[in-house]
Design a protein around this motif. Structure first.
Motif, PDB file in Angstrom:
ATOM      1  N   GLY A 188       0.895  -1.095   0.080  1.00 13.66           N
ATOM      2  CA  GLY A 188      -0.051  -0.080  -0.010  1.00 13.66           C
ATOM      3  C   GLY A 188       0.821   1.303  -0.170  1.00 13.66           C
ATOM      4  N   VAL A 189       2.046   1.130   0.779  1.00 14.52           N
ATOM      5  CA  VAL A 189       2.755   2.267   0.707  1.00 14.52           C
ATOM      6  C   VAL A 189       3.433   2.737  -0.595  1.00 14.52           C
ATOM      7  CG1 VAL A 189       5.170   3.120   1.523  1.00 14.52           C
ATOM      8  CG2 VAL A 189       3.803   2.219   3.105  1.00 14.52           C
ATOM      9  N   ARG A 190       3.903   1.702  -1.063  1.00 18.37           N
ATOM     10  CA  ARG A 190       4.411   1.791  -2.687  1.00 18.37           C
ATOM     11  C   ARG A 190       3.505   2.014  -3.580  1.00 18.37           C
ATOM     12  NH1 ARG A 190       8.186  -2.293  -0.771  1.00 18.37           N
ATOM     13  NH2 ARG A 190      10.153  -1.571  -0.620  1.00 18.37           N
ATOM     14  N   ILE A 193       2.491   5.845  -3.385  1.00 22.69           N
ATOM     15  CA  ILE A 193       3.987   6.849  -3.748  1.00 22.69           C
ATOM     16  C   ILE A 193       3.728   6.845  -5.253  1.00 22.69           C
ATOM     17  CG2 ILE A 193       6.360   6.969  -3.863  1.00 22.69           C
ATOM     18  CD1 ILE A 193       6.525   5.789  -1.253  1.00 22.69           C
ATOM     19  N   ARG A 194       3.531   5.366  -5.870  1.00 24.34           N
ATOM     20  CA  ARG A 194       3.594   5.480  -7.579  1.00 24.34           C
ATOM     21  C   ARG A 194       2.366   6.383  -7.745  1.00 24.34           C
ATOM     22  NH1 ARG A 194       4.380  -0.218  -6.545  1.00 24.34           N
ATOM     23  NH2 ARG A 194       2.004  -0.518  -6.890  1.00 24.34           N
ATOM     24  N   HIS A 195       1.242   6.207  -7.131  1.00 23.59           N
ATOM     25  CA  HIS A 195       0.012   7.288  -7.665  1.00 23.59           C
ATOM     26  C   HIS A 195       0.287   8.514  -7.330  1.00 23.59           C
ATOM     27  CE1 HIS A 195      -4.072   8.146  -8.459  1.00 23.59           C
ATOM     28  NE2 HIS A 195      -4.006   8.913  -7.002  1.00 23.59           N
ATOM     29  N   TRP A 318       4.941  12.798   1.741  1.00 23.83           N
ATOM     30  CA  TRP A 318       4.582  11.623   2.707  1.00 23.83           C
ATOM     31  C   TRP A 318       3.099  11.780   2.961  1.00 23.83           C
ATOM     32  CZ3 TRP A 318       3.618   6.745   1.604  1.00 23.83           C
ATOM     33  CH2 TRP A 318       3.099   6.056   2.830  1.00 23.83           C
ATOM     34  N   ARG A 319       2.831  12.726   3.414  1.00 23.08           N
ATOM     35  CA  ARG A 319       1.241  13.121   4.021  1.00 23.08           C
ATOM     36  C   ARG A 319       0.158  13.134   2.778  1.00 23.08           C
ATOM     37  NH1 ARG A 319       3.715  16.427   8.203  1.00 23.08           N
ATOM     38  NH2 ARG A 319       3.386  18.156   7.021  1.00 23.08           N
ATOM     39  N   GLN A 320       0.745  14.041   1.637  1.00 22.96           N
ATOM     40  CA  GLN A 320       0.276  13.997   0.513  1.00 22.96           C
ATOM     41  C   GLN A 320       0.036  12.788  -0.080  1.00 22.96           C
ATOM     42  OE1 GLN A 320       2.296  16.912  -1.793  1.00 22.96           O
ATOM     43  NE2 GLN A 320       1.717  18.544  -0.693  1.00 22.96           N
ATOM     44  N   ALA A 321       1.025  11.838  -0.203  1.00 25.89           N
ATOM     45  CA  ALA A 321       0.931  10.572  -0.845  1.00 25.89           C
ATOM     46  C   ALA A 321       0.048   9.720  -0.123  1.00 25.89           C
ATOM     47  CB  ALA A 321       2.414  10.089  -1.056  1.00 25.89           C
ATOM     48  N   ARG A 322       0.160   9.723   1.176  1.00 20.77           N
ATOM     49  CA  ARG A 322      -0.837   8.540   1.975  1.00 20.77           C
ATOM     50  C   ARG A 322      -2.249   8.837   2.174  1.00 20.77           C
ATOM     51  NH1 ARG A 322       1.584  10.059   8.032  1.00 20.77           N
ATOM     52  NH2 ARG A 322       0.108  11.936   8.220  1.00 20.77           N
ATOM     53  N   ALA A 323      -2.579  10.238   1.753  1.00 20.47           N
ATOM     54  CA  ALA A 323      -4.034  10.848   1.896  1.00 20.47           C
ATOM     55  C   ALA A 323      -4.844   9.783   1.233  1.00 20.47           C
ATOM     56  CB  ALA A 323      -4.253  12.220   1.121  1.00 20.47           C
ATOM     57  N   ASP A 324      -6.107   9.604   1.832  1.00 22.95           N
ATOM     58  CA  ASP A 324      -7.088   8.685   1.351  1.00 22.95           C
ATOM     59  C   ASP A 324      -6.587   7.072   1.016  1.00 22.95           C
ATOM     60  OD1 ASP A 324      -9.058  10.926   1.398  1.00 22.95           O
ATOM     61  OD2 ASP A 324      -8.225  11.483  -0.486  1.00 22.95           O
TER      62      ASP A 324
END
Length: 405
Positions: A188-190, A193-195, A318-324
């Protein structure tokens, strides 16, 4: 035979005399903390009132000296003098001094700053710390450290005989739950980040680079802190060795007026370490080296302007990437805990502590490793509580032939 001197900080017999209508004076000989015995007096409208006023004056007696710190010094002045001392000694890192100043500005001085040193009693300080701890436990812990050092200075300068902070109660430690990433979390982390790194038509701002993905990979490969990762230079890695390594030998810090810069040492002495890189990190670094733009710091991760990258900026990305994504609980420090948990599971806590740069495994076990408490094997004792393998019905006692009337 000469009369023995008064003990330091005590007084002799209190004498009273009438000075006029409704005016009395109480006097006593007081031995100050510099060893000199002096006359101290107080006046009031009655003899008993003059005695009470004198006793209060003796209790709050400030030691006569040429020092700039006395019992009458305000806590705010003591704070300034203490900051000057720790800054001049150069034993504490500048960013730590900044943290001290933040604690003073936001917690200590608004509540205690106008008190005189003699008024900062154990009870007042204890109440202050507990009030702060109700909503900000870490701020209370920092405030206690700062106050303890401030009043230690007052003791050294002769303004106090004991440090009141030492007598305050222990602050309650919030219950900590260590949480690390599992295999599905890592995917889910990767994926997040890709998205996030995909270009979005019409989206303002520069196109995202692969920095965030590579930073996360190197954190997972080393267990290093985010500031340590951003401080790694190409000269710190050896990708040509039989077992490629990276040496963690600095960290990125921030100072007001100076900005972000590379500190030439890690958070602690144990933090200076060389770790062997797993293959996925070696591949990432080799690919990055082929396309890396030069920068004056030789930094592996540099900003577009060639300066040191800000840890705050990486956290924001990272906060932006992990949103939702349901990964709101995951912070850069979570990657460090994930490394420690895996190493402990496959090897031991000592190896995990060495990888993370801890002096001992106590901190690693307490704050970085996810594992339930293991009770000792006493199953052979508890076996006694089980059912017997063969259960027989006891025979009824034989009372002989029955008698008839």
């Amino acid at each position: 035979m000469a009369r023995p001197p008064l003990p330091l900080g005590t007084w002799g017999t209190i004498r009273t005399e009438k000075l006029g209508p409704h005016r009395f004076r109480a006097r006593a000989r007081y031995r100050d903390y510099d060893g000199t015995t002096r006359d101290v007096e107080a006046t009031s409208t009655t003899g008993p009132a003059a005695i009470r006023a004198l006793k209060e004056k003796l209790r709050d007696r400030a030691t006569p000296n040429d020092d700039e710190i006395t019992r009458e010094t305000h806590v705010s002045t003591l704070a300034d003098l203490w900051i000057e001392e720790v800054t001049a000694e150069e034993r504490v890192a500048p960013q730590t001094i900044n943290n001290y100043k933040t604690s003073l500005r936001t917690s200590i001085l608004p509540t205690l700053g106008n008190l005189r040193i003699r008024e900062a009693t154990v009870g007042r300080i204890d109440k202050f710390l507990r009030e702060v701890a109700k909503t900000r436990p870490s701020a209370a812990k920092n405030a206690k450290v700062v106050l303890g050092q401030m009043f230690a200075l007052a003791v050294r300068r002769g303004a106090l005989t004991t440090n009141p902070v030492r007598e305050t109660g222990r602050l309650r430690k919030p219950r900590r739950t260590v949480r690390a990433l599992e295999a599905d979390h890592l995917e889910g982390v990767r994926s997040a980040i890709r998205h996030w790194q995909q270009p979005t038509p019409g989206k303002p701002g520069p196109r995202h680079t692969g920095d965030l993905a590579d930073i996360v990979d190197l954190m997972l490969a080393t267990g290093a802190r985010i500031g340590e990762i951003l401080a790694v230079r190409w000269e710190d890695v050896d990708l040509a060795a039989e077992h490629p390594t990276v040496t963690i030998c600095g960290t990125i810090v921030y100072l007001k007026g100076k900005g972000f810069f590379r500190q030439e040492w890690t958070k602690s002495d144990a933090g200076y370490r060389t770790v062997v890189l797993p293959r996925f990190a070696v591949g990432m670094l080799l690919a990055r080296k082929l396309t890396a733009a030069g920068n004056p710091h030789d930094a592996i991760f540099a900003s577009r302007r060639g300066t040191w990258m800000s840890p705050h900026n990486v956290r924001r990305q990272w906060r932006q990437a992990r949103a939702d994504t349901g990964l709101e609980w995951v912070t850069p420090h979570t990657f460090r805990k994930t490394v420690a948990t895996l190493i402990d599971k496959e090897a031991d806590a000592k190896s995990a502590a060495a990888q993370l740069g801890h002096a001992s495994e106590d901190v690693t076990n307490a704050y970085y490793i996810v594992k339930p408490a293991l009770a000792p094997d006493i199953s052979h004792i508890l076996e006694q509580l089980g059912a017997s393998p063969t259960t027989t019905t006891p025979e009824r006692p034989d009372h002989g032939p029955s008698r008839t009337a």
